[in-house]
Design a protein around this motif. Sequence first.
Motif, mmCIF file in Angstrom:
data_model
loop_
_atom_site.group_PDB
_atom_site.id
_atom_site.type_symbol
_atom_site.label_atom_id
_atom_site.label_comp_id
_atom_site.label_asym_id
_atom_site.label_seq_id
_atom_site.Cartn_x
_atom_site.Cartn_y
_atom_site.Cartn_z
ATOM 1 N N PHE A 184 -2.282 -8.312 -14.830
ATOM 2 C CA PHE A 184 -1.665 -7.046 -14.962
ATOM 3 C C PHE A 184 -2.753 -6.664 -13.673
ATOM 4 C CE2 PHE A 184 -1.309 -2.652 -15.004
ATOM 5 C CZ PHE A 184 -0.069 -2.547 -14.719
ATOM 6 N N LYS A 185 -2.727 -6.930 -12.193
ATOM 7 C CA LYS A 185 -2.867 -5.778 -11.611
ATOM 8 C C LYS A 185 -2.356 -4.938 -10.589
ATOM 9 C CE LYS A 185 -6.880 -8.809 -11.534
ATOM 10 N NZ LYS A 185 -5.806 -9.351 -12.991
ATOM 11 N N THR A 186 -2.808 -3.569 -10.398
ATOM 12 C CA THR A 186 -2.572 -2.373 -10.357
ATOM 13 C C THR A 186 -2.109 -2.618 -8.164
ATOM 14 O OG1 THR A 186 -4.110 -1.270 -10.559
ATOM 15 C CG2 THR A 186 -2.570 -0.971 -11.782
ATOM 16 N N VAL A 187 -0.905 -1.924 -7.490
ATOM 17 C CA VAL A 187 -1.470 -1.102 -6.188
ATOM 18 C C VAL A 187 -2.380 -0.452 -6.024
ATOM 19 C CG1 VAL A 187 0.647 -1.193 -4.124
ATOM 20 C CG2 VAL A 187 0.819 -3.087 -6.430
ATOM 21 N N PRO A 188 -3.118 -0.626 -5.633
ATOM 22 C CA PRO A 188 -3.647 1.278 -5.207
ATOM 23 C C PRO A 188 -3.272 1.582 -4.209
ATOM 24 C CG PRO A 188 -5.334 -1.173 -4.119
ATOM 25 C CD PRO A 188 -3.834 -1.857 -4.952
ATOM 26 N N CYS A 189 -2.935 3.133 -4.666
ATOM 27 C CA CYS A 189 -2.683 4.536 -3.677
ATOM 28 C C CYS A 189 -3.093 4.212 -2.391
ATOM 29 C CB CYS A 189 -2.478 5.344 -4.313
ATOM 30 S SG CYS A 189 -4.237 5.778 -4.004
ATOM 31 N N SER A 190 -3.652 4.046 -1.641
ATOM 32 C CA SER A 190 -4.776 3.986 -0.776
ATOM 33 C C SER A 190 -3.388 2.858 0.605
ATOM 34 C CB SER A 190 -6.107 3.996 -0.442
ATOM 35 O OG SER A 190 -6.546 3.005 -0.927
ATOM 36 N N SER A 191 -3.386 1.929 -0.066
ATOM 37 C CA SER A 191 -2.298 0.424 0.450
ATOM 38 C C SER A 191 -1.541 0.980 1.325
ATOM 39 C CB SER A 191 -2.362 -0.670 -0.558
ATOM 40 O OG SER A 191 -1.488 0.003 -1.062
ATOM 41 N N SER A 192 -1.254 0.291 2.920
ATOM 42 C CA SER A 192 0.535 -0.215 3.483
ATOM 43 C C SER A 192 1.396 -0.139 2.000
ATOM 44 C CB SER A 192 -0.013 0.005 4.163
ATOM 45 O OG SER A 192 -0.347 -1.880 3.934
ATOM 46 N N MET A 193 0.758 -1.126 1.138
ATOM 47 C CA MET A 193 2.168 -1.476 0.570
ATOM 48 C C MET A 193 2.560 0.014 -0.382
ATOM 49 S SD MET A 193 2.239 -4.205 -2.473
ATOM 50 C CE MET A 193 4.125 -4.501 -3.470
ATOM 51 N N CYS A 194 1.858 0.625 -0.843
ATOM 52 C CA CYS A 194 2.511 2.096 -1.691
ATOM 53 C C CYS A 194 2.646 3.191 -0.692
ATOM 54 C CB CYS A 194 0.691 2.347 -1.990
ATOM 55 S SG CYS A 194 1.611 3.643 -3.599
ATOM 56 N N LYS A 195 1.774 3.358 0.601
ATOM 57 C CA LYS A 195 2.460 4.094 1.076
ATOM 58 C C LYS A 195 4.067 4.342 2.246
ATOM 59 C CE LYS A 195 -2.591 5.762 2.431
ATOM 60 N NZ LYS A 195 -3.113 6.574 3.292
ATOM 61 N N ILE A 196 4.371 2.928 2.605
ATOM 62 C CA ILE A 196 5.266 2.371 3.543
ATOM 63 C C ILE A 196 6.099 1.983 2.861
ATOM 64 C CG2 ILE A 196 6.019 1.175 5.660
ATOM 65 C CD1 ILE A 196 3.076 1.870 7.246
ATOM 66 N N GLU A 197 6.137 0.471 2.607
ATOM 67 C CA GLU A 197 6.316 -0.856 1.844
ATOM 68 C C GLU A 197 7.302 -0.341 0.446
ATOM 69 O OE1 GLU A 197 5.112 -4.804 1.592
ATOM 70 O OE2 GLU A 197 3.323 -4.181 3.299
ATOM 71 N N LEU A 198 6.463 0.491 -0.726
ATOM 72 C CA LEU A 198 7.595 0.968 -1.328
ATOM 73 C C LEU A 198 7.776 2.600 -1.746
ATOM 74 C CD1 LEU A 198 4.683 -0.608 -4.023
ATOM 75 C CD2 LEU A 198 7.012 -1.586 -3.859
ATOM 76 N N ALA A 199 7.770 3.439 -0.690
ATOM 77 C CA ALA A 199 8.450 4.697 -0.299
ATOM 78 C C ALA A 199 9.895 4.769 -0.728
ATOM 79 C CB ALA A 199 8.364 4.910 1.527
ATOM 80 N N ASN A 200 10.614 3.384 -0.343
ATOM 81 C CA ASN A 200 12.314 3.669 -0.250
ATOM 82 C C ASN A 200 12.280 3.774 -1.831
ATOM 83 O OD1 ASN A 200 11.498 0.908 -0.430
ATOM 84 N ND2 ASN A 200 13.410 0.272 0.346
ATOM 85 N N LEU A 201 10.593 2.966 -2.793
ATOM 86 C CA LEU A 201 11.075 2.715 -4.464
ATOM 87 C C LEU A 201 10.612 3.970 -4.951
ATOM 88 C CD1 LEU A 201 10.690 -0.863 -4.998
ATOM 89 C CD2 LEU A 201 12.764 0.553 -4.400
ATOM 90 N N PHE A 202 10.236 5.324 -4.742
ATOM 91 C CA PHE A 202 9.751 6.201 -4.995
ATOM 92 C C PHE A 202 8.761 6.774 -5.292
ATOM 93 C CE2 PHE A 202 14.216 5.341 -6.499
ATOM 94 C CZ PHE A 202 15.336 5.666 -5.850
ATOM 95 N N SER A 203 7.911 5.483 -4.371
ATOM 96 C CA SER A 203 6.186 5.763 -4.605
ATOM 97 C C SER A 203 6.422 7.187 -3.922
ATOM 98 C CB SER A 203 5.290 5.066 -3.384
ATOM 99 O OG SER A 203 5.879 4.410 -2.289
ATOM 100 N N LEU A 204 4.650 7.580 -4.059
ATOM 101 C CA LEU A 204 4.630 9.304 -4.498
ATOM 102 C C LEU A 204 3.188 9.410 -3.571
ATOM 103 C CD1 LEU A 204 4.152 10.043 -8.088
ATOM 104 C CD2 LEU A 204 5.146 10.909 -6.741
ATOM 105 N N ALA A 205 2.907 10.421 -2.737
ATOM 106 C CA ALA A 205 2.048 10.849 -2.039
ATOM 107 C C ALA A 205 0.638 10.689 -2.604
ATOM 108 C CB ALA A 205 2.105 11.409 -1.010
ATOM 109 N N GLN A 206 0.749 11.342 -3.547
ATOM 110 C CA GLN A 206 -0.808 11.538 -4.233
ATOM 111 C C GLN A 206 -1.339 10.187 -4.540
ATOM 112 O OE1 GLN A 206 2.277 12.477 -5.404
ATOM 113 N NE2 GLN A 206 2.855 14.677 -6.154
ATOM 114 N N CYS A 207 -3.014 10.656 -3.986
ATOM 115 C CA CYS A 207 -3.992 9.244 -3.814
ATOM 116 C C CYS A 207 -4.989 10.229 -4.049
ATOM 117 C CB CYS A 207 -3.583 8.385 -2.621
ATOM 118 S SG CYS A 207 -4.262 6.784 -2.892
ATOM 119 N N PRO A 208 -5.739 10.418 -4.988
ATOM 120 C CA PRO A 208 -6.762 11.124 -5.575
ATOM 121 C C PRO A 208 -8.032 10.315 -4.961
ATOM 122 C CG PRO A 208 -5.325 11.399 -7.461
ATOM 123 C CD PRO A 208 -5.025 9.956 -6.500
#
Length: 492
Positions: A184-208
Amino acid sequence: MCWQKRDFFLSIILLFVAGNTGAKLAGGHEGSSGTKLELIHRHDLLRNPRNGVHPVPTFQRMKQMFHHDTIRYRALSSRPRMKHGGRISSARRQVQENTGYYQACTNGSGIRAGEMPMYSGADDGTGQYFVHLKVGTPPQKVTLIADTGSELTWTKCNYMCEGAQCGRNLRDRRVFRADDSSTFKTVPCSSSMCKIELANLFSLAQCPSPMDPCAYDYRYLDGSSTVGVFANETVTFSLTNGKKTRLENVLVGCSGSSRGQSFQAADGIIGLGYSNHSFAVKAAKEFGGKFSYCLVDHLSPKNVSSYLIFGSYHETDISPTELQYTELVLGVISPFYAVNMKGISIGGILLGIPNEVWNVNGVGGVIVDSGSSLTFLTQPAYQPVVDALKPSLSSFRTSNQDFAPLEYCFNSTGFDESLVPRLVFHFTDGARFEPPVKSYVIDAATGVKCLGFVNATWPGTSVLGNIMQQNHFWEFDIAKARLGFASSSCSS
């Protein structure tokens, strides 16, 4: 500390999905193999006291199912359409780019395949069949709703969870224990995958913090909701040749909070829709570019099973020569699978339904949906169909029970299917789908049957639901953009 207590997590529907990071199979296989998952009808799970749900009468179960279908259709009808061949067609291209791989598999040894037992479930308020899936290392079994209208695969889950508050909303359900899985390896919130690729899957912009997990927040129209984080995981399959294989780097959603009736008796959803992120597209890339299922009658005895298959279907009672094929229209009514319908005939007479009702590139069209139980026809198609069927039922007393959204129900004492003229769906390329009478004159309660069509608003999309699809084998060939189907007992 529980991860769900951090302030950047909101409430959403998470996923346990086939993911974005180049899913690959680990482990070798010889000869023809594939995955077969058993499909379990939702009513079977609801009848099982061990699932924490007490049995309810058929009438009540059907009413709940009809209500869920109505909610789901509202969600479907509000989706924007894309021009034929739009952006999501990249999912099909990903599959087709592996054509050389598929040819290598079929030369001599045949395409690898896998099968999964399939049971009934719910999403967007509905989704009538479930599958058991093994996730993580070592594998943990979860029960997920199989839905051709969902892009996401997700499960109820505990991650970085300690103490009495751990998973307090999930204590009465089985959950995936992410902390016990070495893969189990989480996807970092700072990654382009989180910010761009997963945007249409309701990823959040918050990244503390850059390495904090990528979170998502999702709510369904019926008020159900779930919140979680994206990760990469391993899914284990039992192959039809008796061996096991692992699908690595699968995008998953780990949900620490989930609320609502939509997920009763299930742990989450397996996304079989057409999308770069769906489990179906990712798994199909590894198993011949296609997946298939066969649905037994939803009122069948509990020991009768249906199956969800990735790859070869040689162990079913269907031969390739029995299949009819019609075009799959991909990426227009995302993430659903649309088809080009020509019309409907009843008793051998083609009904006078306007062509625009079937135009998927206009304001009409038809989708094939495992997550809807009933068949929705927009008004210009609904009225001619009902008017053509009602005369054969005129000798039966109309029922005064309310089975909304079904409009025509009757006392079925003395009913004989031979009284009803046969209905046929005609596709533009000549294929013909002729369902059994029990799929469109359906049981609603003891002694009551209804015409199993819902009058949907025009303009809009018509839906072939899973009751209409029963006792047929359906092959979704993504690589070749075609839908195959044939009558089947769904035995294996």
